[in-house]
Design an enzyme around this catalytic site. Structure first.
Site, PDB file in Angstrom:
ATOM      1  N   ALA A  10      10.578 -11.669  10.692  1.00 18.55           N
ATOM      2  CA  ALA A  10      11.214 -11.163   9.471  1.00 18.55           C
ATOM      3  C   ALA A  10      12.734 -11.313   9.542  1.00 18.55           C
ATOM      4  O   ALA A  10      13.376 -11.722   8.573  1.00 18.55           O
ATOM      5  CB  ALA A  10      10.831  -9.702   9.246  1.00 18.55           C
ATOM      6  N   ARG A  57      18.218 -31.044   3.408  1.00 15.35           N
ATOM      7  CA  ARG A  57      18.443 -30.569   4.792  1.00 15.35           C
ATOM      8  C   ARG A  57      19.895 -30.728   5.242  1.00 15.35           C
ATOM      9  O   ARG A  57      20.221 -30.397   6.388  1.00 15.35           O
ATOM     10  CB  ARG A  57      17.528 -31.341   5.752  1.00 15.35           C
ATOM     11  CG  ARG A  57      16.054 -31.076   5.534  1.00 15.35           C
ATOM     12  CD  ARG A  57      15.672 -29.661   5.927  1.00 15.35           C
ATOM     13  NE  ARG A  57      14.267 -29.372   5.670  1.00 15.35           N
ATOM     14  CZ  ARG A  57      13.665 -28.246   6.040  1.00 15.35           C
ATOM     15  NH1 ARG A  57      14.337 -27.298   6.658  1.00 15.35           N
ATOM     16  NH2 ARG A  57      12.392 -28.053   5.761  1.00 15.35           N
ATOM     17  N   PHE A  65       7.235 -29.252   8.163  1.00 16.56           N
ATOM     18  CA  PHE A  65       8.128 -28.151   7.785  1.00 16.56           C
ATOM     19  C   PHE A  65       9.441 -28.173   8.570  1.00 16.56           C
ATOM     20  O   PHE A  65      10.419 -27.550   8.175  1.00 16.56           O
ATOM     21  CB  PHE A  65       7.419 -26.794   7.914  1.00 16.56           C
ATOM     22  CG  PHE A  65       7.450 -26.162   9.281  1.00 16.56           C
ATOM     23  CD1 PHE A  65       8.472 -25.297   9.635  1.00 16.56           C
ATOM     24  CD2 PHE A  65       6.444 -26.408  10.201  1.00 16.56           C
ATOM     25  CE1 PHE A  65       8.501 -24.700  10.882  1.00 16.56           C
ATOM     26  CE2 PHE A  65       6.464 -25.810  11.449  1.00 16.56           C
ATOM     27  CZ  PHE A  65       7.499 -24.957  11.796  1.00 16.56           C
ATOM     28  N   CYS A 105       4.257 -18.878  10.146  1.00 19.20           N
ATOM     29  CA  CYS A 105       4.487 -17.465  10.467  1.00 19.20           C
ATOM     30  C   CYS A 105       5.378 -16.696   9.505  1.00 19.20           C
ATOM     31  O   CYS A 105       5.057 -15.560   9.152  1.00 19.20           O
ATOM     32  CB  CYS A 105       5.080 -17.355  11.875  1.00 19.20           C
ATOM     33  SG  CYS A 105       3.954 -17.832  13.186  1.00 19.20           S
ATOM     34  N   ALA A 108       8.768  -8.119  13.339  1.00 18.85           N
ATOM     35  CA  ALA A 108      10.196  -7.910  13.099  1.00 18.85           C
ATOM     36  C   ALA A 108      10.988  -9.167  13.456  1.00 18.85           C
ATOM     37  O   ALA A 108      11.937  -9.542  12.751  1.00 18.85           O
ATOM     38  CB  ALA A 108      10.688  -6.719  13.916  1.00 18.85           C
ATOM     39  N   ALA A 138      -7.669 -23.233  20.213  1.00 17.52           N
ATOM     40  CA  ALA A 138      -6.978 -24.414  20.762  1.00 17.52           C
ATOM     41  C   ALA A 138      -6.002 -24.991  19.748  1.00 17.52           C
ATOM     42  O   ALA A 138      -5.934 -26.195  19.539  1.00 17.52           O
ATOM     43  CB  ALA A 138      -8.005 -25.467  21.178  1.00 17.52           C
TER      44      ALA A 138
END
Length: 480
Positions: free
Chosen positions: A221, A447, A334, A272, A218, A9
């Site tokens: 990446a 940023r 992030f 990720c 991929a 969850a």
């Protein structure tokens, strides 16, 4: 009625299952997790994650065809299709430590599915997994099958946090990989039929299992590589007087390149990108592809360089010492529109500044003080593991205070670091901020969201990534 069970969850499982429930009212969707606190939050008015639009979707479906439960075995037993969205963190120790994915939680889920199942199941990989994970899961299930048939499908998520609900409602593609035999193709069609409730058929791509698994690695990446490429250009821009946003705009007009992921920043984060590239590196090394592994490893090296370069710029600009100086940190997530802090560049930047004995005052509109303190006190790998396996209470970092607004964060500060591109940081009254800061007052825009010229008119000394340097900064060394 078709029954779906989503194991996990978190950021993937919760939103994905909620949107399936929204778009498929005839399907009963159960989201299960062993974390009681997380499930309690999903059943409350304060969801465990922030994502624009998520609360509305959950409120529309919860109590109808969407439920959240800790009774994992019951709902797995009843389900026709099981989506598995458990953590696949990077291994901490043993073979492949620091690179390979740890499939402990996936294997545990597979064994539990085999133990409680009494009917044929379709098991869907939703977590990002190494290539050929499905093969290993299939072996666990078939060797414990008791005559039950399982079909394993790979259906990787392509969500961006902050736009996850929009991505789910209007995906640019849905990828389904499965065995190419008759039973596998039938399972693919069943999952395809669920997505077809709202996704046009030409956006649903079907492949074999291995292609689907590799496509997800991929995908991340390539996106991370793109960010590191523009960040590498930002360093060249600063050295030569070029303007990185102008370079980005010129690149974006090339139809072969396009405009996305061309914004220079302090570095990429999220759960990720780094994890998946390290996984890809391990797969390459395991298959003797050393040069390919080295190529992808450089993407992470550039990202680390960008963060350390930012810290060096802060320290060297402020007379080569920030010891005892208050630095305001604006933004800790992030990226904007999420409360997720996994692998946020803010952690490495803050730790770098703390290493030089700075005093940090942190403000983020969505991240809690508890989360910030936990992130700054944890090792680099602990964030990657399930919440119930993370430290129960964080160690309070003495030189860090977490405050409720930007004005409090910047009061009496020597410098400001903008580390998340929250829209509200663009509309702050920077004259008021300047008047209440120590002088000279510095702004380090990680940023590139602020109006540099206006800030300089007010009196700030400004560093903005990849933009021509302030005269003050030109006279300072780049490394402490």
């Amino acid at each position: 009625m078709v029954k779906i069970c989503g194991i996990g969850a978190g950021y993937v499982g919760g939103p994905t299952m909620a949107v399936i429930a929204l778009k498929c009212p005839s399907i009963e969707v159960a989201v299960v997790d062993i974390s009681h606190s997380r499930i309690s939050a999903w059943n409350s008015n304060k969801l465990p994650i922030y994502e624009p639009g998520l609360e509305e979707v959950v409120n529309q479906c919860r109590g109808k065809n969407l439920l959240f439960s800790t009774d994992v075995e019951k709902h797995v037993h009843e389900a026709d299709i099981i989506f598995v969205s458990v953590n696949t963190p990077t291994k901490i120790r043993g073979l492949g430590a620091g690179k390979a994915a740890d499939l402990t939680y996936w294997e545990s889920a597979a064994r539990m599915i085999a133990d409680v199942s009494k009917s044929n199941k379709i098991v869907v990989e939703k977590s990002t997994v190494p290539v050929r994970t499905a093969e290993a899961i299939e072996k666990i299930l078939t060797h414990n099958s008791k005559g039950i048939k399982y079909q394993i499908l790979s259906n990787p998520e392509f969500l961006s946090e902050g736009t996850a609900i929009r991505d789910l409602l209007n995906p640019d593609r849905v990828l389904i990989g499965g065995d190419q035999g008759p039973e596998g193709l039938e399972a693919i069609q069943k999952l395809k039929a669920i997505y077809a409730h709202w996704v046009p058929e030409d956006r649903i791509i079907t492949t074999n299992l291995w292609s689907a698994e590799l496509s997800k690695l991929a995908d991340n990446a390539f996106l991370a590589q793109r960010i590191s490429s523009i960040n590498a250009m930002s360093a060249i821009c600063e050295a030569t007087g070029a303007e990185v946003s102008q370079v980005s705009r010129a690149l974006s007009k090339n139809s072969k390149i396009g405009p996305k992921y061309l914004s220079a920043s302090v570095g990429f984060g999220g759960s990720c990108f780094q994890k998946d590239i390290l996984n890809l590196v391990y797969i390459c090394e395991s298959n003797g592809l050393t040069e390919v592994a080295n190529y992808w490893r450089e993407v992470i090296k550039v990202n680390d360089y960008q963060k350390s370069r930012f810290v060096n710029r802060v320290v060297t600009s402020m007379f080569n010492t920030i010891s005892g100086k208050k630095i305001a940190i604006l933004g800790f997530a992030f990226k904007k529109d999420t409360s997720d802090t996994r692998k946020t560049p803010a952690v490495d930047v803050c730790k770098g500044l703390l290493g030089d004995n700075a005093c940090l005052s942190i403000y983020d509109p969505r991240v809690t003080e508890e989360q910030i303190q936990k992130d700054l006190s944890m090792d680099g790998v602990e964030w990657d593991h399930p919440i119930h396996l993370q430290p129960m209470s964080s160690t309070v970092v003495k030189q860090v205070s977490v405050v409720g607004d930007a004005y409090e964060a910047t009061k009496d500060a020597h410098g400001i670091c903008v580390l998340t591109e929250w829209d509200e940081f663009k509309t702050i009254d920077y004259q008021r901020v300047y008047d209440n800061m120590q002088k000279p007052a510095f702004v380090f825009d990680g940023r590139n969201i602020l109006n540099v010229d206006k800030l300089r008119e007010i009196g700030f000394i400004v560093y903005s990534i990849g933009r021509p340097l302030d005269q003050w900064l030109k006279n300072m060394p780049q490394k402490a």
